[in-house]
Design an enzyme around this catalytic site. Sequence first.
Site, PDB file in Angstrom:
ATOM      1  N   ASP A  92     -49.172  11.861   3.891  1.00 33.29           N
ATOM      2  CA  ASP A  92     -48.530  13.054   3.335  1.00 33.29           C
ATOM      3  C   ASP A  92     -48.961  13.296   1.893  1.00 33.29           C
ATOM      4  OD1 ASP A  92     -47.147  10.772   2.487  1.00 33.29           O
ATOM      5  OD2 ASP A  92     -45.333  11.258   3.589  1.00 33.29           O
ATOM      6  N   ASN A 148     -33.050   8.192   4.724  1.00 34.15           N
ATOM      7  CA  ASN A 148     -32.472   9.085   5.739  1.00 34.15           C
ATOM      8  C   ASN A 148     -33.177   8.945   7.090  1.00 34.15           C
ATOM      9  OD1 ASN A 148     -34.909  10.308   5.322  1.00 34.15           O
ATOM     10  ND2 ASN A 148     -34.098  12.286   4.639  1.00 34.15           N
ATOM     11  N   HIS A 198     -36.481   9.147   7.579  1.00 34.78           N
ATOM     12  CA  HIS A 198     -37.746   9.869   7.742  1.00 34.78           C
ATOM     13  C   HIS A 198     -38.930   8.917   7.820  1.00 34.78           C
ATOM     14  CE1 HIS A 198     -38.402  10.562   3.093  1.00 34.78           C
ATOM     15  NE2 HIS A 198     -38.995   9.459   3.475  1.00 34.78           N
ATOM     16  N   GLU A 214     -38.468  14.922   8.010  1.00 37.73           N
ATOM     17  CA  GLU A 214     -37.058  14.752   7.667  1.00 37.73           C
ATOM     18  C   GLU A 214     -36.194  14.895   8.920  1.00 37.73           C
ATOM     19  OE1 GLU A 214     -36.672  13.594   4.887  1.00 37.73           O
ATOM     20  OE2 GLU A 214     -37.454  14.759   3.208  1.00 37.73           O
TER      21      GLU A 214
HETATM   22  C1  F6R Z   1     -44.778   7.904   1.949  1.00 36.18           C
HETATM   23  C2  F6R Z   1     -43.925   8.338   3.037  1.00 36.18           C
HETATM   24  C3  F6R Z   1     -42.455   8.101   3.052  1.00 36.18           C
HETATM   25  C4  F6R Z   1     -42.029   6.742   2.509  1.00 36.18           C
HETATM   26  C5  F6R Z   1     -40.526   6.617   2.509  1.00 36.18           C
HETATM   27  C6  F6R Z   1     -40.057   5.312   1.904  1.00 36.18           C
HETATM   28  O1  F6R Z   1     -46.127   8.237   2.206  1.00 36.18           O
HETATM   29  O2  F6R Z   1     -44.422   8.921   3.939  1.00 36.18           O
HETATM   30  O3  F6R Z   1     -41.978   8.250   4.373  1.00 36.18           O
HETATM   31  O4  F6R Z   1     -42.601   5.741   3.288  1.00 36.18           O
HETATM   32  O5  F6R Z   1     -39.961   7.675   1.786  1.00 36.18           O
HETATM   33  O6  F6R Z   1     -40.382   5.300   0.552  1.00 36.18           O
HETATM   34  P1  F6R Z   1     -40.188   3.991  -0.330  1.00 36.18           P
HETATM   35  O7  F6R Z   1     -41.182   3.004   0.165  1.00 36.18           O
HETATM   36  O8  F6R Z   1     -40.506   4.457  -1.727  1.00 36.18           O
HETATM   37  O9  F6R Z   1     -38.788   3.552  -0.148  1.00 36.18           O
END
Ligand code: F6R
Length: 248
Positions: free
Chosen positions: A65, A134, A136, A141
């Site tokens: 992403d 959440n 995702h 989301e």
């Molecule tokens: C990042 C991504 C997100 C993260 C998720 C957890 O490329 O796609 O889904 O993996 O938000 O983020 P952290 O590791 O910062 O808790």
Amino acid sequence: MSLEIRILPDYDAVSAMAATELETMLAQKPDAVIGFATGETPRGMYRELVRRQPNCRQMRTFNLDEYLGLPPDHPGSYARYMHEALFDHINVQPEHVHLMRGDASDPSAECKAYEQAIADAGGIDLQVLGIGRNGHIGFNEPGDEWTEGVHIVTLAESTRIANAPAFGGNPDDVPAQAMTLGIRNIVQARRIVLLATGATKADILAQALTGPVTPHVPASILQEHPSVLILADAAAGQHLGGNAGHGR
Ligand code: F6R
């Protein structure tokens, strides 16, 4: 179906095992297509890879992403994150690295081209994932439907709050939209490794892995994937003890 859950003592152990997964994949298939995630969780994995220096000369990469509107050199962009955390320190060939252009003049065309590039590469062999608080995965989301291909999303307010530290602490400075691989792209990966560390992930991880499969918890789709490895530290895996180490 195979969902293997490994609960490891701490963050470093998760990082080390994740790095080993990637090394194993590259040993089997030197030109493997790797899907990389950003965020805080995989930083240790990338540090470990930089330390171990596996041969990445033939490896091809796609990131999950990118924030909409950010140029690749913006300090908050995932392109910059990947270069600083990993790509600039291993022998991956620049032409094998695929990152979405957050500042593309036509973001929909950028999504389409990225989708095509993944297909042209033969699909993703190993997808690295984190999990949002959440539920995702990527920036898919929670919602009423599963997403399909690479697309533009509006970020959940909770995601902008969670990601604010990378933007000086103010959630309003986190871009409101992003481009992301869709759930279909993610589940088409031949193998998935999801990393979850810290107590803030414990509830959502248990919900995703043991609750109903629903787009309201996007990571729950992994229950239906044929080859998933979950690497959790003791804090994130605290509600999963009974499943640890068992395939299903
Ligand atoms: C990042 C991504 C997100 C993260 C998720 C957890 O490329 O796609 O889904 O993996 O938000 O983020 P952290 O590791 O910062 O808790």
